[in-house]
Motif scaffolding. Structure first.
Motif, PDB file in Angstrom:
ATOM      1  N   ASN A 165       1.640 -17.925  35.195  1.00 42.35           N
ATOM      2  CA  ASN A 165       2.207 -17.545  36.485  1.00 42.35           C
ATOM      3  C   ASN A 165       1.337 -17.992  37.643  1.00 42.35           C
ATOM      4  N   GLY A 169       2.803 -21.352  40.371  1.00 43.50           N
ATOM      5  CA  GLY A 169       2.929 -21.275  41.824  1.00 43.50           C
ATOM      6  C   GLY A 169       2.037 -22.262  42.541  1.00 43.50           C
ATOM      7  N   GLU A 202       4.288 -15.952  46.120  1.00 45.64           N
ATOM      8  CA  GLU A 202       3.062 -15.938  45.318  1.00 45.64           C
ATOM      9  C   GLU A 202       2.245 -14.674  45.567  1.00 45.64           C
ATOM     10  N   VAL A 205       3.860 -12.229  43.391  1.00 44.60           N
ATOM     11  CA  VAL A 205       3.519 -12.523  41.994  1.00 44.60           C
ATOM     12  C   VAL A 205       2.096 -12.074  41.682  1.00 44.60           C
ATOM     13  N   GLN A 209       1.610  -9.506  38.644  1.00 42.67           N
ATOM     14  CA  GLN A 209       0.853  -9.892  37.448  1.00 42.67           C
ATOM     15  C   GLN A 209      -0.347  -8.981  37.222  1.00 42.67           C
TER      16      GLN A 209
END
Length: 225
Positions: A165, A169, A202, A205, A209
């Motif tokens: 991940n 990005g 991002e 994310v 994450q």
């Protein structure tokens, strides 16, 4: 082209050929405002609210049999991964969480500690966990094999999820920025707008994450109690 594209994830530097990029892992403390250490203030209250929410959620997931203070292990993992994910979004700062050497070190050490604790102290519970309740007798050998494989790949899936991940990005941002050189001026404004949207994505994310790796580690810890 591809070698230049993936060179943004190269951990080496040109200063005495030393991997000084890894110092960025500890730069998170330098970005904390000085007012954070003064109690009370807005930064401290906000971060304390986040930690309190995480503590309550991890406490519920770990159950009543958990040790006191065990939630702070997973809160520390969340904080560490979150800081490094956000630092990777800044220009010219090395993203350490996009490498398996960091993510696999975290997940593998946690998984090994869970396994050692579970098989030494709760070996009967670990054997019972191999076969879900209500499994037919003819499927028991296959279920043991499947559960064993799924248990062994847990640290790998956790680390690869975080690494993939973070890399995806950054690669997309790099590809779009490389195309901006040959674009006309009226399209560059549109490209900048797309880059801002991607940076916003991002940022989300990075938070997700960090939360995923900490919450899954908590769930794996709960299974050995």
């Amino acid at each position: 082209m591809m070698s230049n594209l993936f060179s943004i994830f190269d951990p080496s530097t040109n200063l005495f050929y030393l991997p000084l990029n890894w110092i960025s892992t500890f730069l998170g403390l330098m970005f904390i405002p000085y007012s954070f250490w003064l109690i009370p203030n807005r930064h401290y209250i906000l971060w304390n609210l986040i930690i309190s929410k995480l503590h309550n959620e991890f406490k519920n997931l770990l159950g009543p049999n958990s040790f006191n203070g065990s939630t702070f292990i997973f809160i520390s993992i969340f904080s560490f991964v979150l800081f490094n994910n956000f630092l990777g979004l800044l220009p010219y700062i090395f993203t350490s969480t996009s490498h398996l050497s960091i993510s696999l070190s975290i997940t593998l050490s946690l998984w090994l500690s869970f396994m050692f604790y579970g098989w030494i102290n709760n070996s009967q519970h670990m054997f019972i966990h191999m076969i879900p309740q209500g499994t037919p007798s003819i499927l028991m050998p296959f279920m043991v094999l499947i559960e064993t494989i799924s248990n062994l790949i847990r640290p790998g899936t956790l680390s690869v999820r975080l690494t993939a991940n973070m890399i995806a990005g950054h690669l997309l941002l790099t590809l779009l920025s490389n195309t901006g050189i040959n674009m006309p001026n009226y399209l560059i404004i549109f490209l900048i707008f797309i880059q801002i949207l991607l940076l916003t994505l991002e940022s989300a994310v990075a938070i997700i994450q960090a939360y995923v790796i900490s919450i899954l580690s908590t769930l794996y810890s709960n299974e050995v109690n």
